[in-house]
Design a protein around this motif. Structure first.
Motif, short mmCIF file in Angstrom:
data_model
loop_
_atom_site.label_atom_id
_atom_site.label_comp_id
_atom_site.label_asym_id
_atom_site.label_seq_id
_atom_site.Cartn_x
_atom_site.Cartn_y
_atom_site.Cartn_z
N SER A 33 12.39 7.48 4.03
CA SER A 33 11.48 6.42 4.47
C SER A 33 10.62 5.88 3.36
N VAL A 34 10.03 6.76 2.56
CA VAL A 34 9.14 6.27 1.51
C VAL A 34 9.92 5.52 0.44
N ALA A 35 11.15 5.84 0.27
CA ALA A 35 11.98 5.17 -0.74
C ALA A 35 12.45 3.79 -0.27
N GLU A 36 12.23 3.41 1.02
CA GLU A 36 12.65 2.10 1.55
C GLU A 36 11.45 1.40 2.19
N PRO A 37 10.54 0.84 1.39
CA PRO A 37 9.32 0.23 1.93
C PRO A 37 9.57 -1.05 2.72
N ALA A 75 9.36 19.65 11.13
CA ALA A 75 9.72 20.03 9.76
C ALA A 75 10.89 19.20 9.24
N GLY A 76 11.87 18.96 10.13
CA GLY A 76 13.03 18.16 9.73
C GLY A 76 12.65 16.71 9.45
N GLU A 77 11.79 16.13 10.29
CA GLU A 77 11.39 14.75 10.11
C GLU A 77 10.56 14.57 8.84
N LEU A 78 9.73 15.57 8.53
CA LEU A 78 8.96 15.48 7.29
C LEU A 78 9.89 15.52 6.08
N ARG A 79 10.92 16.33 6.15
CA ARG A 79 11.90 16.36 5.06
C ARG A 79 12.61 14.99 4.95
N ASP A 80 12.97 14.45 6.11
CA ASP A 80 13.66 13.16 6.12
C ASP A 80 12.74 12.06 5.57
N TYR A 81 11.43 12.09 5.91
CA TYR A 81 10.47 11.12 5.42
C TYR A 81 10.41 11.15 3.90
N CYS A 82 10.44 12.40 3.35
CA CYS A 82 10.39 12.53 1.89
C CYS A 82 11.63 11.95 1.23
N GLU A 83 12.74 12.11 1.86
CA GLU A 83 14.01 11.74 1.23
C GLU A 83 14.38 10.26 1.47
N GLU A 130 0.83 -1.20 0.00
CA GLU A 130 0.00 0.00 0.00
C GLU A 130 0.87 1.26 0.00
N ARG A 131 1.99 1.23 0.77
CA ARG A 131 2.88 2.40 0.77
C ARG A 131 3.48 2.65 -0.61
N LEU A 132 3.90 1.56 -1.26
CA LEU A 132 4.50 1.75 -2.59
C LEU A 132 3.48 2.24 -3.61
N ARG A 133 2.27 1.74 -3.52
CA ARG A 133 1.24 2.16 -4.47
C ARG A 133 0.94 3.67 -4.34
N ARG A 134 1.07 4.24 -3.12
CA ARG A 134 0.72 5.65 -2.90
C ARG A 134 1.96 6.47 -2.55
N LEU A 135 3.08 6.09 -3.14
CA LEU A 135 4.36 6.73 -2.84
C LEU A 135 4.34 8.23 -3.15
N ALA A 149 2.42 14.93 0.39
CA ALA A 149 1.83 15.39 1.65
C ALA A 149 2.91 15.75 2.66
N ALA A 150 3.96 14.91 2.74
CA ALA A 150 5.03 15.20 3.68
C ALA A 150 5.77 16.47 3.30
#
Length: 582
Positions: A302-306, A292-300, A224-229, A235-236
Motif C-alpha cells: 500500500s505505501v509503495a502505491e500512493p 498482523a497479516g494486513e500490517l505486513r501487506d501494508y508494508c509491502e 503527505e503519504r509519500l513524504r512520510r513513507l 510503524a506498520a
C-alpha cells in the motif's frame, strides 16, 4: 386664410388692426416707416422671434415705454386643421385665433383660441397657415439643395414617397457598411484572441482537472503519504512484529493468545460463563492474526502505491513525490489564473470554448454582413435610380413652364434650363440639380449664382411659384392653400417689368390669399385691398400707424409711390390709369 391681424406695442406700431381680403393684399409706405414690422408680427405669431427665425422673443421689439407687445391673428379654420387640433378646440369653433405676448424682459406667452399654447405648437401650425418669402428669400435659389427641392416638388406627390424610400434605403446601407467595417476592424483582434483562447484551453485540457475539489484533496493526502513513507512503513512493521514477531527472545503475541485459547478449550462445557469468555479469546486470536497479516501487506504494497484512491490522470499509476508536486503546482497555478478554484477553472474552460466557437464563426458573420451590404446597396441604387428618372423626366417640363412664366415677367428672350447631374448617393438620392439661365440672347447659359441679378432672381422665383410649378410651396401641411407673405420680393425691379410682376402676383392670388409688402406702384395697383403704413416722427417715441385705403386714398398713395408731389395731376392720371389697367 388670414382674416384679421392685430398688433399692439410692437416696435414703432402702437396699435394696428388689418382686416385682410381674399386675393392680393398689399402694404406700402415710405422707406423706414416700418412696413416690415408687420412681417415680423406674423413671424412672432407663428412661433418665431419676429425675424423669420425660431426661438425666444427679443425684448428690443417691445415699443419703448410699454410693458409688453401683443400680436393676434384670426385664421379660417379648415376641417383638416380642426381634426388635427382635436380637443384643443371646442367642437363648434369656426375660426382659429393665435396670439402671442412678448414682455419687455423677453419672456413670451402663446395662446390658441384663448388657451395657453407652446411656441412649438404655434410653429407647427405656421407651416399650414403661412409661407414667408422675404426680400432676400430669392437668394436661396442659389443653393443647390434648394434647387433640388424645387425640382422634387415639381415631380409630384409620388416623389415624396420615393424620397422617403430612398432615405430608408440609405440608412440601411449605412448600417450594413458600418457592420462590415466593424467586423473587418475586429478581424486582427479576433485572431489574437482566438490564439490566446486555444493556448489556454490546451493548457487546461492537458492538465484535465476533475470536477470539484476532490482531486486536489486526494493529491494533498497522497503527497503527505509519500513524504512520510518510511515512518509509515516502520510503524506498520513494528505493529506486525509485535503481533507475530520473529524475535526468539520475546514470544509473539499471537502465540501467547494461541496457548491461552488451548487452555480454555480444555475446560469447554464446564462453566457457561467461562465458555463465553473463551469465545471472545478465540475471536481476539483470529483478529490478531489477521491484523498482523494486513500490517505486513501494508508494508509491502500500500505505501509503495500512493495513487490508490486517486481520480483523474494519475489514478492507478505508481507515483513519485515529484510527480505529485508537479501536478499540484499546475492545478494551483491554473486556479490562481482562472478564478481561485478548480470549479472556476472548469467554468472558464466552458466559456472559452463557446467564445472560440463564436470567433471561429466570425468569418461567416463577415461574409453574411458583406451579403447584407450588397443587398442594401442594390436597394439604394434602385431608389436612387427611381428618383433620377423622375427628376430627369420632370426637368424639361419645369424649364419649359418657367420660360413661359418668365416671358410674362418681361424676360421673354431669356433661356432657362434645369440640369440634373449624377452625384454621390445620399438620403435624397444621387443627383445634383443646377438651374441655368441666359437673361439675354447670345449670352451662354450659366448657373443662377453666377449670372442672375437681384431683379432676375426675384422673377425666377415668382415663375417657380406659379400655380403650375409651385403647387407644393403654396400648400400648407393639410393640403389647403396657405397665405403667402412676400416681403419686398419685387426689390430690384421697375418699369414695364414691375407691371408684369404685379400681374403675375395678381394671377398667383387667384383662389388664395397673398400679403405683399411692396414699393412698386405697378404692384400696389393690382391689390384687392391696400394698406399703408406711415411714421409720425413728431411723437415721442416715434409712432407708426396702419390705414386701410380705398378710392382716392389709393390714388394718393400711388401718386406718392410714383415720386410725385401731392396734387400732381399728371401723376394722379397715371395712378388712375394703373388702377383701371388692373
Amino acid at each position: 386664410m388670414l382674416q384679421e391681424l392685430s398688433v399692439e406695442n410692437l416696435l414703432l406700431i402702437e396699435q394696428a388692426q388689418l382686416r385682410l381680403a381674399p386675393g392680393l393684399n398689399v402694404i406700402t409706405g415710405e422707406t423706414g416707416a416700418g412696413k416690415t414690422v408687420l412681417a415680423h408680427a406674423l413671424d412672432l405669431l407663428l412661433g418665431g422671434r419676429g425675424a423669420a427665425s425660431g426661438g425666444r422673443g427679443r425684448p428690443s421689439m417691445v415699443r419703448p415705454g410699454a410693458a409688453e407687445a401683443y400680436v393676434e391673428g384670426v385664421f379660417d379654420l379648415t376641417p383638416a386643421l380642426h381634426e388635427k387640433l382635436g380637443d384643443r378646440l371646442s367642437p363648434d369653433a369656426d375660426e382659429l385665433i393665435l396670439a402671442r405676448r412678448l414682455g419687455a424682459d423677453g419672456r413670451t406667452r402663446a395662446y390658441l383660441n384663448g388657451r395657453s399654447a407652446t411656441v412649438t405648437e404655434l410653429r407647427e401650425l405656421g407651416t399650414a397657415l403661412l409661407a414667408f418669402y422675404g426680400q432676400h428669400e430669392h437668394r436661396k435659389l442659389l443653393l443647390s439643395a434648394a434647387q433640388l427641392h424645387i425640382l422634387d416638388d415639381f415631380c409630384g406627390d409620388q416623389q415624396a414617397v420615393r424620397l422617403r424610400a430612398c432615405a430608408h434605403a440609405h440608412a440601411n446601407a449605412r448600417a450594413a457598411a458600418a457592420r462590415v467595417a466593424e467586423l473587418r476592424e475586429l478581424a486582427g483582434a479576433r485572431e489574437r484572441e482566438l490564439d490566446l483562447l486555444e493556448y489556454e484551453l490546451a493548457e487546461i485540457d492537458a492538465l484535465a482537472p476533475c470536477e470539484g475539489e476532490h482531486e486536489h484533496e486526494q493529491l494533498l493526502a497522497a503527497r503527505e503519504r509519500l513524504r512520510r513513507l518510511d515512518a509509515l512503513r516502520s510503524a506498520a512493521g513494528a505493529g506486525a512484529d509485535a503481533l507475530a514477531g520473529e524475535s526468539p527472545d520475546a514470544p509473539a503475541f499471537v502465540q501467547v493468545l494461541a496457548r491461552a485459547c488451548s487452555g480454555l478449550d480444555a475446560l469447554a462445557g464446564v462453566d457457561p460463563r467461562l465458555d463465553a469468555l473463551a469465545e471472545r479469546m478465540r475471536a481476539l486470536d483470529i483478529e490478531a492474526g489477521d491484523l498482523a497479516g494486513e500490517l505486513r501487506d501494508y508494508c509491502e504494497r500500500s505505501v509503495a502505491e500512493p495513487s490508490e484512491g486517486l481520480t483523474g490522470p494519475l489514478a492507478g499509476r505508481a507515483l513519485s513525490l515529484d510527480a505529485l508536486e508537479e501536478r499540484l503546482a499546475a492545478i494551483e497555478r491554473l486556479a490562481r489564473k482562472h478564478g481561485g478554484s478548480i470549479s472556476a477553472v472548469l467554468q472558464y474552460a466552458e466559456h472559452a470554448r463557446q467564445r472560440a466557437q463564436q470567433l471561429a464563426g466570425a468569418e461567416d458573420a463577415l461574409e453574411g454582413a458583406l451579403e447584407e451590404l450588397r443587398v442594401a446597396q442594390a436597394a439604394l441604387d434602385q431608389r436612387v435610380l427611381a428618383l433620377r428618372r423622375a427628376r430627369r423626366s420632370a426637368a424639361p417640363r419645369l424649364a419649359r413652364g418657367v420660360r413661359e412664366q418668365l416671358a410674362a415677367l418681361a424676360m421673354g428672350e431669356a433661356s432657362f434650363d434645369v440640369v440634373v447631374r449624377d452625384g454621390q448617393p445620399g438620403p435624397g438620392g444621387g443627383d445634383a440639380v443646377e438651374l441655368l439661365i441666359a437673361p439675354n440672347p447670345g449670352v451662354p447659359a450659366a448657373p443662377l449664382r453666377e449670372i442672375a441679378s437681384g431683379g432676375e432672381l426675384s422673377r425666377v422665383m415668382l415663375a417657380l411659384l406659379s400655380p403650375a410649378h409651385g403647387a407644393a410651396a403654396l400648400r400648407g401641411d393639410d393640403g389647403a392653400a396657405a397665405t403667402l407673405v412676400f416681403d419686398e420680393i419685387d426689390a430690384g425691379i421697375g418699369g414695364h417689368t414691375a407691371r408684369a410682376v404685379g400681374a403675375h402676383l395678381r394671377e398667383l392670388a387667384r383662389g388664395r390669399q397673398i400679403l405683399c409688402i411692396t414699393h412698386l406702384p405697378q404692384v400696389a395697383a393690382m391689390a384687392a385691398r391696400h394698406f399703408t403704413i406711415a411714421k409720425d416722427t413728431a411723437a415721442v417715441p416715434a409712432r407708426t400707424t396702419v390705414s386701410t385705403l380705398a378710392g382716392d386714398g389709393v390714388v394718393g398713395e400711388l401718386v406718392r409711390m410714383l415720386g410725385a408731389a401731392e396734387g400732381d395731376r399728371a401723376a394722379s392720371r397715371h395712378a388712375r390709369q394703373l388702377l383701371r389697367a388692373a
